[in-house]
Enzyme design. Structure first.
Site, PDB file in Angstrom:
ATOM      1  N   GLU A  36       0.833  -1.211   0.000  1.00  0.00           N
ATOM      2  CA  GLU A  36       0.000   0.000   0.000  1.00  0.00           C
ATOM      3  C   GLU A  36       0.867   1.260   0.000  1.00  0.00           C
ATOM      4  O   GLU A  36       0.374   2.358   0.250  1.00  0.00           O
ATOM      5  CB  GLU A  36      -0.961  -0.012   1.189  1.00  0.00           C
ATOM      6  CG  GLU A  36      -2.040  -1.076   1.053  1.00  0.00           C
ATOM      7  CD  GLU A  36      -3.027  -1.114   2.199  1.00  0.00           C
ATOM      8  OE1 GLU A  36      -2.754  -0.533   3.267  1.00  0.00           O
ATOM      9  OE2 GLU A  36      -4.086  -1.739   2.025  1.00  0.00           O
ATOM     10  N   ASN A  45      -2.838 -14.005   0.811  1.00  0.00           N
ATOM     11  CA  ASN A  45      -4.080 -14.688   1.179  1.00  0.00           C
ATOM     12  C   ASN A  45      -4.579 -15.454  -0.042  1.00  0.00           C
ATOM     13  O   ASN A  45      -3.888 -15.527  -1.066  1.00  0.00           O
ATOM     14  CB  ASN A  45      -5.113 -13.698   1.759  1.00  0.00           C
ATOM     15  CG  ASN A  45      -5.637 -12.723   0.713  1.00  0.00           C
ATOM     16  OD1 ASN A  45      -5.394 -12.872  -0.485  1.00  0.00           O
ATOM     17  ND2 ASN A  45      -6.352 -11.717   1.158  1.00  0.00           N
ATOM     18  N   ASP A  63      -3.221  -9.159   8.758  1.00  0.00           N
ATOM     19  CA  ASP A  63      -2.236  -8.298   9.440  1.00  0.00           C
ATOM     20  C   ASP A  63      -1.924  -8.852  10.831  1.00  0.00           C
ATOM     21  O   ASP A  63      -0.771  -8.824  11.279  1.00  0.00           O
ATOM     22  CB  ASP A  63      -2.773  -6.864   9.551  1.00  0.00           C
ATOM     23  CG  ASP A  63      -3.102  -6.284   8.190  1.00  0.00           C
ATOM     24  OD1 ASP A  63      -2.363  -6.584   7.228  1.00  0.00           O
ATOM     25  OD2 ASP A  63      -4.092  -5.537   8.080  1.00  0.00           O
TER      26      ASP A  63
END
Ligand code: RIB
Length: 314
Positions: A142, A186, A256
């Site tokens: 990000e 994921n 996270d």
């Protein structure tokens, strides 16, 4: 800060605008929400808070905007115990995530980077001493890719383990994969980075691990949610760890929680499998609570949870 080598997180700091709906809307569809909340989030900040809540020293390198979201985000990090001395303020908007959480706890997320997009390689060059002092470095996608590449180059040169959460999924060069100690996609990201047909009967997580390792990654942790975690490491070793059976209400930040837990496990001297098991417990607790940073458990809570699970009659 203590004498322990800190975990250093280089990553995003967001504010999460979260609507809860029966299900995630389709394109062109409007659905009614049942609840709306504002939380502090961002994959980087969430991972830093996960580490801090587990009682381990953690330092964050990142950027917030000059708006009230940025000020709140910084206060939340400090309150959680994260060292924010290296969090700078950029004159402009903070990172924002618009999140939809369904009744089963699934989510969809749109991130607008704001200040996160202004974290450049030159900022990392100014923080070389702090990065060199890290026990392990956590990062995500990000922030600009060139910054992640620069970080990977520094970590590889300095011999510091780098855990990369490859989210949101993006085209990554092989030079980056080769410098990553642990890649933690994921299920959706596994589908992006491999041709394993995620969501179909043909999906083979073991083959996905092998494919990722062939690109040069040293270790892989596939985060498969309720299906557990698949680890690939060492000389072709692969292990599957089951997930804990919990009632999920919000999976936002579970990945996270896992990454923060895994880093703490390694720093506490656990082996790879023990660290992944510990991280699975941290993530399992987090999905039973709303929000991302608000859902991160303490070390005591994780230890109690693991003991309770071990005592359960199968
Ligand atoms: O991983 C969850 C996080 O993704 C949210 O907190 C949101 O800010 C996005 O970054």
């Amino acid at each position: 800060m203590s004498n322990l080598k800190p975990v250093v997180v280089v990553g995003s700091i967001n504010t999460d605008l979260v609507s809860v709906t029966v299900r995630i809307p389709l394109a062109g569809e409007t659905v009614l929400g049942s609840d709306f909340k504002i939380y502090t989030g961002g994959k980087g900040a969430n991972q830093a808070v996960a580490v801090a809540r587990l009682g381990y020293p953690v330092r964050m390198i990142g950027r917030v905007g000059s708006d009230s979201f940025g000020r709140e985000a910084r206060i939340h990090l400090i309150t959680a115990g994260v060292d924010t001395d290296l969090v700078e303020t950029n004159d402009g908007p903070s990172g924002i995530a618009v999140i939809c959480v369904s009744a089963t706890g699934e989510n969809s997320i749109i991130v607008t980077p704001g200040a996160n997009g202004t974290l450049t390689p030159s900022h990392l060059e100014q923080r070389l001493a702090e990065i060199r002092n890290a026990g392990v470095v956590l990062t995500q996608l990000e922030i600009p890719l060139e910054t992640v590449e620069c970080l990977a180059e520094i970590c590889s040169r300095e011999g510091i383990p780098l855990i990369l959460d490859p989210a949101p999924a993006a085209d990554l060069p092989d030079s980056l994969f080769k410098r990553v100690s642990w890649l933690t996609p994921n299920l959706t990201e596994t589908g992006f980075y491999t041709n394993e047909g995620v969501g179909t009967k043909k999906f083979d997580p073991l083959s996905a691990v092998r494919q990722l390792r062939q690109r040069g990654v040293h270790g892989v942790l596939l985060k498969l949610g309720q299906k557990g975690v698949v680890l690939g490491y060492g000389n072709g070793k692969i292990e599957t760890l089951p997930a804990f059976d919990v009632q999920a209400i919000d999976r936002t930040g579970a990945g996270d929680a896992f990454n923060g837990g895994f880093a703490v496990g390694l720093m506490k001297g656990m082996n790879v499998v023990e660290s992944a098991r510990f991280a699975t417990a941290v993530a399992a607790i987090s999905v039973t609570r709303p929000g991302a940073q608000t859902s991160m458990p303490t070390l005591n809570e994780v230890q109690q949870f693991i003991a309770q699970q071990a005592a359960r009659v199968p």
